[in-house]
Write a protein that holds these residues in place. Structure first.
Motif, PDB file in Angstrom:
ATOM      1  N   GLY A 128       0.791  -1.218   0.000  1.00 18.06           N
ATOM      2  CA  GLY A 128       0.000   0.000   0.000  1.00 18.06           C
ATOM      3  C   GLY A 128       0.823   1.268   0.000  1.00 18.06           C
ATOM      4  O   GLY A 128       0.359   2.315  -0.448  1.00 18.06           O
ATOM      5  N   ALA A 129       2.049   1.196   0.485  1.00 21.89           N
ATOM      6  CA  ALA A 129       2.932   2.367   0.482  1.00 21.89           C
ATOM      7  C   ALA A 129       3.651   2.538  -0.852  1.00 21.89           C
ATOM      8  O   ALA A 129       4.202   3.607  -1.124  1.00 21.89           O
ATOM      9  CB  ALA A 129       3.958   2.258   1.606  1.00 21.89           C
ATOM     10  N   PHE A 130       3.678   1.482  -1.674  1.00 23.63           N
ATOM     11  CA  PHE A 130       4.488   1.479  -2.895  1.00 23.63           C
ATOM     12  C   PHE A 130       3.668   1.675  -4.166  1.00 23.63           C
ATOM     13  O   PHE A 130       4.227   1.707  -5.264  1.00 23.63           O
ATOM     14  CB  PHE A 130       5.234   0.142  -3.038  1.00 23.63           C
ATOM     15  N   LEU A 131       2.350   1.785  -4.042  1.00 22.06           N
ATOM     16  CA  LEU A 131       1.481   1.780  -5.217  1.00 22.06           C
ATOM     17  C   LEU A 131       1.773   2.943  -6.152  1.00 22.06           C
ATOM     18  O   LEU A 131       2.249   3.998  -5.742  1.00 22.06           O
ATOM     19  CB  LEU A 131       0.014   1.838  -4.782  1.00 22.06           C
ATOM     20  N   GLY A 132       1.479   2.733  -7.422  1.00 18.81           N
ATOM     21  CA  GLY A 132       1.521   3.818  -8.393  1.00 18.81           C
ATOM     22  C   GLY A 132       2.881   4.183  -8.909  1.00 18.81           C
ATOM     23  O   GLY A 132       3.016   5.153  -9.635  1.00 18.81           O
ATOM     24  N   ARG A 133       3.913   3.400  -8.583  1.00 15.64           N
ATOM     25  CA  ARG A 133       5.232   3.702  -9.181  1.00 15.64           C
ATOM     26  C   ARG A 133       6.276   2.617  -9.002  1.00 15.64           C
ATOM     27  O   ARG A 133       7.320   2.635  -9.638  1.00 15.64           O
ATOM     28  CB  ARG A 133       5.778   5.031  -8.684  1.00 15.64           C
ATOM     29  N   MET A 134       6.088   1.604  -8.131  1.00 17.37           N
ATOM     30  CA  MET A 134       7.131   0.606  -7.950  1.00 17.37           C
ATOM     31  C   MET A 134       7.219  -0.309  -9.166  1.00 17.37           C
ATOM     32  O   MET A 134       6.203  -0.791  -9.673  1.00 17.37           O
ATOM     33  CB  MET A 134       6.891  -0.233  -6.705  1.00 17.37           C
ATOM     34  N   ASN A 135       8.434  -0.531  -9.632  1.00 25.62           N
ATOM     35  CA  ASN A 135       8.680  -1.455 -10.739  1.00 25.62           C
ATOM     36  C   ASN A 135       8.205  -2.846 -10.319  1.00 25.62           C
ATOM     37  O   ASN A 135       8.628  -3.374  -9.285  1.00 25.62           O
ATOM     38  CB  ASN A 135      10.171  -1.459 -11.058  1.00 25.62           C
ATOM     39  N   THR A 390      14.824  -3.794   5.368  1.00 27.52           N
ATOM     40  CA  THR A 390      14.137  -3.231   4.195  1.00 27.52           C
ATOM     41  C   THR A 390      15.116  -2.433   3.353  1.00 27.52           C
ATOM     42  O   THR A 390      15.111  -2.521   2.113  1.00 27.52           O
ATOM     43  CB  THR A 390      12.964  -2.343   4.636  1.00 27.52           C
ATOM     44  N   SER A 391      15.979  -1.674   3.997  1.00 22.38           N
ATOM     45  CA  SER A 391      16.982  -0.891   3.269  1.00 22.38           C
ATOM     46  C   SER A 391      17.970  -1.797   2.546  1.00 22.38           C
ATOM     47  O   SER A 391      18.319  -1.562   1.376  1.00 22.38           O
ATOM     48  CB  SER A 391      17.730   0.032   4.233  1.00 22.38           C
ATOM     49  N   LEU A 392      18.441  -2.847   3.235  1.00 21.50           N
ATOM     50  CA  LEU A 392      19.392  -3.770   2.602  1.00 21.50           C
ATOM     51  C   LEU A 392      18.776  -4.456   1.381  1.00 21.50           C
ATOM     52  O   LEU A 392      19.430  -4.610   0.342  1.00 21.50           O
ATOM     53  CB  LEU A 392      19.857  -4.817   3.611  1.00 21.50           C
ATOM     54  N   ILE A 393      17.532  -4.862   1.488  1.00 19.27           N
ATOM     55  CA  ILE A 393      16.863  -5.535   0.368  1.00 19.27           C
ATOM     56  C   ILE A 393      16.679  -4.582  -0.797  1.00 19.27           C
ATOM     57  O   ILE A 393      16.918  -4.940  -1.961  1.00 19.27           O
ATOM     58  CB  ILE A 393      15.518  -6.120   0.833  1.00 19.27           C
ATOM     59  N   MET A 394      16.255  -3.367  -0.518  1.00 15.86           N
ATOM     60  CA  MET A 394      16.086  -2.376  -1.587  1.00 15.86           C
ATOM     61  C   MET A 394      17.421  -2.091  -2.268  1.00 15.86           C
ATOM     62  O   MET A 394      17.494  -1.985  -3.503  1.00 15.86           O
ATOM     63  CB  MET A 394      15.483  -1.085  -1.024  1.00 15.86           C
ATOM     64  N   CYS A 395      18.489  -1.965  -1.483  1.00 10.85           N
ATOM     65  CA  CYS A 395      19.812  -1.704  -2.068  1.00 10.85           C
ATOM     66  C   CYS A 395      20.290  -2.897  -2.886  1.00 10.85           C
ATOM     67  O   CYS A 395      20.912  -2.725  -3.943  1.00 10.85           O
ATOM     68  CB  CYS A 395      20.816  -1.389  -0.960  1.00 10.85           C
ATOM     69  N   PHE A 396      20.014  -4.105  -2.426  1.00  7.83           N
ATOM     70  CA  PHE A 396      20.401  -5.300  -3.171  1.00  7.83           C
ATOM     71  C   PHE A 396      19.713  -5.332  -4.534  1.00  7.83           C
ATOM     72  O   PHE A 396      20.348  -5.608  -5.560  1.00  7.83           O
ATOM     73  CB  PHE A 396      20.040  -6.544  -2.358  1.00  7.83           C
ATOM     74  N   ILE A 397      18.436  -5.049  -4.551  1.00  9.45           N
ATOM     75  CA  ILE A 397      17.693  -5.058  -5.816  1.00  9.45           C
ATOM     76  C   ILE A 397      18.207  -3.960  -6.749  1.00  9.45           C
ATOM     77  O   ILE A 397      18.405  -4.191  -7.952  1.00  9.45           O
ATOM     78  CB  ILE A 397      16.185  -4.867  -5.554  1.00  9.45           C
ATOM     79  N   LYS A 398      18.452  -2.787  -6.188  1.00  2.66           N
ATOM     80  CA  LYS A 398      18.817  -1.639  -7.014  1.00  2.66           C
ATOM     81  C   LYS A 398      20.267  -1.659  -7.460  1.00  2.66           C
ATOM     82  O   LYS A 398      20.571  -1.404  -8.642  1.00  2.66           O
ATOM     83  CB  LYS A 398      18.535  -0.349  -6.232  1.00  2.66           C
ATOM     84  N   TYR A 399      21.182  -1.964  -6.553  1.00  3.87           N
ATOM     85  CA  TYR A 399      22.605  -1.808  -6.859  1.00  3.87           C
ATOM     86  C   TYR A 399      23.312  -3.107  -7.224  1.00  3.87           C
ATOM     87  O   TYR A 399      24.302  -3.079  -7.961  1.00  3.87           O
ATOM     88  CB  TYR A 399      23.318  -1.152  -5.670  1.00  3.87           C
ATOM     89  N   VAL A 400      22.837  -4.233  -6.713  1.00  2.00           N
ATOM     90  CA  VAL A 400      23.468  -5.519  -7.037  1.00  2.00           C
ATOM     91  C   VAL A 400      22.797  -6.156  -8.244  1.00  2.00           C
ATOM     92  O   VAL A 400      23.469  -6.530  -9.220  1.00  2.00           O
ATOM     93  CB  VAL A 400      23.437  -6.471  -5.830  1.00  2.00           C
ATOM     94  N   ARG A 402      20.760  -4.575 -10.192  1.00  2.00           N
ATOM     95  CA  ARG A 402      20.619  -3.510 -11.195  1.00  2.00           C
ATOM     96  C   ARG A 402      19.202  -3.444 -11.755  1.00  2.00           C
ATOM     97  O   ARG A 402      18.991  -3.206 -12.945  1.00  2.00           O
ATOM     98  CB  ARG A 402      21.616  -3.711 -12.346  1.00  2.00           C
ATOM     99  N   ILE A 403      18.235  -3.657 -10.901  1.00  2.58           N
ATOM    100  CA  ILE A 403      16.832  -3.557 -11.287  1.00  2.58           C
ATOM    101  C   ILE A 403      16.276  -2.266 -10.692  1.00  2.58           C
ATOM    102  O   ILE A 403      16.331  -2.066  -9.474  1.00  2.58           O
ATOM    103  CB  ILE A 403      16.033  -4.763 -10.776  1.00  2.58           C
ATOM    104  N   PRO A 404      15.746  -1.368 -11.511  1.00  2.00           N
ATOM    105  CA  PRO A 404      15.194  -0.115 -10.968  1.00  2.00           C
ATOM    106  C   PRO A 404      14.051  -0.388  -9.997  1.00  2.00           C
ATOM    107  O   PRO A 404      13.207  -1.247 -10.248  1.00  2.00           O
ATOM    108  CB  PRO A 404      14.692   0.619 -12.218  1.00  2.00           C
ATOM    109  N   LEU A 405      14.035   0.335  -8.904  1.00  3.14           N
ATOM    110  CA  LEU A 405      12.945   0.201  -7.942  1.00  3.14           C
ATOM    111  C   LEU A 405      11.689   0.916  -8.420  1.00  3.14           C
ATOM    112  O   LEU A 405      10.572   0.523  -8.075  1.00  3.14           O
ATOM    113  CB  LEU A 405      13.367   0.780  -6.591  1.00  3.14           C
ATOM    114  N   ARG A 406      11.886   1.938  -9.212  1.00  4.79           N
ATOM    115  CA  ARG A 406      10.784   2.786  -9.677  1.00  4.79           C
ATOM    116  C   ARG A 406      10.639   2.670 -11.187  1.00  4.79           C
ATOM    117  O   ARG A 406      11.620   2.536 -11.902  1.00  4.79           O
ATOM    118  CB  ARG A 406      11.074   4.234  -9.284  1.00  4.79           C
TER     119      ARG A 406
END
Length: 485
Positions: A128-135, A390-400, A402-406
């Motif tokens: 519910g916090a991520f709606l409308g823009r999360m990849n 949550t921060s570690l998981i987001m960073c793993f997806i984004k930087y390791v 290389r999948i855009p979060l948005r």
């Protein structure tokens, strides 16, 4: 093995499966319908699909390794030994939580499914916090990772016999494990993902309030299973939990409505839904261990404190405004979860904790003021663990990975069609999402988006249309073709 073992209680078994189904209905279709109605129409499918995917993905992860991390044999003070729950021998045995020694008069198969629907709804609430823009691809990866490293750890720590259970933290049905976790993860994840388009944040009116109310109704009544199922029996305490749940939800909704009337001059339907949800969240850690009068008191707190958080603190503090928490999960789950958790430490009764088979001698009203400290300590662990992981998981997806979060701005401009090739509302053949703004370097306003087999995006170019209509020809506007990159 006998087909009717001596330990099986048919009433408990039937109630537990019913309660699990009620909780499952809160996610699918409850929150799916609520999400699809509360967002802009161009995000109805994506929002519902995030919930639908999470429900299915969590189940597979749960039965292969997640359940035993959360409720299995001791490995660490905050985690059990991972492993599958899929053998027939395991599924037919009596339900048992090995670390805490808690057993129930129904089979392990029912226990695994009952605990699954709680795990699933936690991820659905976070969405519910991520709606409308999360990849969506980022969401696909986020769900199993967060389930494993966040939800399962908190569940074991409090419910599975881990260190917070030993300390004496009371969380009757998930005020911390589910709501404080999802509220924290939702807010932190929203910061990492980034905001929606400015235009979508400015005009964020729901596309179907009727759907929102249907989803809210399923959520409210589904909570009877949410809280009523946690004694693991069709017991007297289950009845207390169900009654208190409804009392608190009603009181909280009325208080939120009153706040809206006093501050805004009129009651809001969406506000009333938020008040109801806050009441359900706040009563969850306390449901079966407090008296009915205390449920009214908690409803008063959950209908006012989160209201102040959302409508005053959330709108006046710059940092809070910068984090695009779409449905206000921080306020309705984080803040309401803390209200309920601390109130549990105050209002828990000796007879209530005894009925729930706890050894805690009640809360502050029973002379056990230290329980409030235990509740605060438990909240601090849940918040800290979720901020980090949550921060570690987001960073793993984004930087390791290389999948855009948005999603890209172009995808955000179009909505569901850009991500799924489908739309929620189609009123004619070939009708697709409407665009207001730049797309592929062109200004497109009020144009129906479509694509042919060659991958052409079609849209009206307002400059060309203005020149054309100004010529006095009276013909249809010129359509500008913009080729994909």
């Amino acid at each position: 093995m006998a087909t009717q073992p001596a330990w099986l209680d048919k009433g408990d078994n039937a109630w537990q499966m019913t309660a699990a189904t009620l909780v499952g209905l809160q996610s699918v279709p409850g929150l799916m319908i609520l999400y699809a109605g509360i967002v802009k129409s161009k995000w109805a499918i994506n929002s519902a699909f995030m919930a639908f995917y999470a429900f299915g993905a969590v189940l597979i992860c749960w039965v292969i390794w997640g359940y035993k991390v959360a409720f299995g044999k001791h490995m660490l003070p905050f985690a059990g030994i991972p492993g599958p729950t899929l053998s027939m021998e395991y599924e037919l045995t009596q339900a048992l939580l090995p670390t805490s020694g808690i057993s129930a008069n129904f089979p392990m198969s029912v226990m695994v499914y009952f605990q699954f629907v709680f795990a699933a709804i936690t991820l659905v609430i976070t969405a519910g916090a991520f709606l409308g823009r999360m990849n969506f691809l980022a969401w696909v990866i986020y769900v199993p990772l967060w389930l494993t490293f966040s939800y399962c750890v908190v569940a074991y720590s409090i419910w599975g016999g881990g260190f917070l259970a030993v300390l004496g933290v009371i969380d009757y049905s998930g005020g911390y494990v589910i709501h404080l976790s999802s509220g924290t993860a939702g807010f932190v994840g929203a910061w990492w993902i980034g905001p929606r388009l400015d235009a979508d944040r400015e005009d964020n009116r729901p596309n179907n309030i009727g759907s929102v109310l249907i989803g809210a109704g399923i959520l409210w009544l589904g909570w009877n299973g949410f809280n009523g199922g946690d004694p693991y029996a069709a017991s007297i305490d289950a009845g207390v939990a169900v009654l208190n749940t409804n009392i608190c939800a009603a009181m909280s909704m009325l208080c939120w409505m009153l706040c809206d009337v006093v501050y805004y001059g009129k009651p809001s339907i969406i506000g009333a839904v938020n008040g109801m949800i806050c009441g359900l969240v706040a009563i969850t850690p306390a449901a079966g261990v407090i008296a009915g009068w205390s449920a009214i008191a908690i409803g008063l707190g959950s209908g006012t404190v989160p209201w102040l958080s959302m409508n005053i603190f959330g709108k006046k503090v710059a940092f809070m405004r910068s984090v695009d928490d779409v449905l206000g999960v921080f306020h309705t789950h984080f803040v309401a979860g803390i209200v309920g958790g601390c109130a549990t430490g105050i209002f828990a009764t000796i007879s209530g904790t005894t009925a729930f088979a706890l050894t805690n001698p009640g809360g502050a009203i029973a002379g056990n003021g230290v329980q409030v400290g235990y509740q605060i300590a438990g909240a601090m662990f849940v918040i800290g663990w979720n901020v980090v992981w949550t921060s570690l998981i987001m960073c793993f997806i984004k930087y390791v990975l290389r999948i855009p979060l948005r999603m890209s701005d172009e995808q955000l401009l179009i909505g569901d069609y850009s991500m799924h090739g489908e739309e929620a509302y189609v009123f004619g053949e070939g009708t697709n999402a409407f665009v207001n703004g730049p797309l592929r370097g062109k200004e497109i306003h009020g144009a129906a988006m479509a694509e042919d087999q060659a991958g052409i995006i079609m849209g009206k170019n307002p400059e060309v249309e203005e020149r054309h209509t100004g010529s006095g020809s009276g013909s249809d506007p010129v359509v500008d073709e913009i080729k994909r990159d």
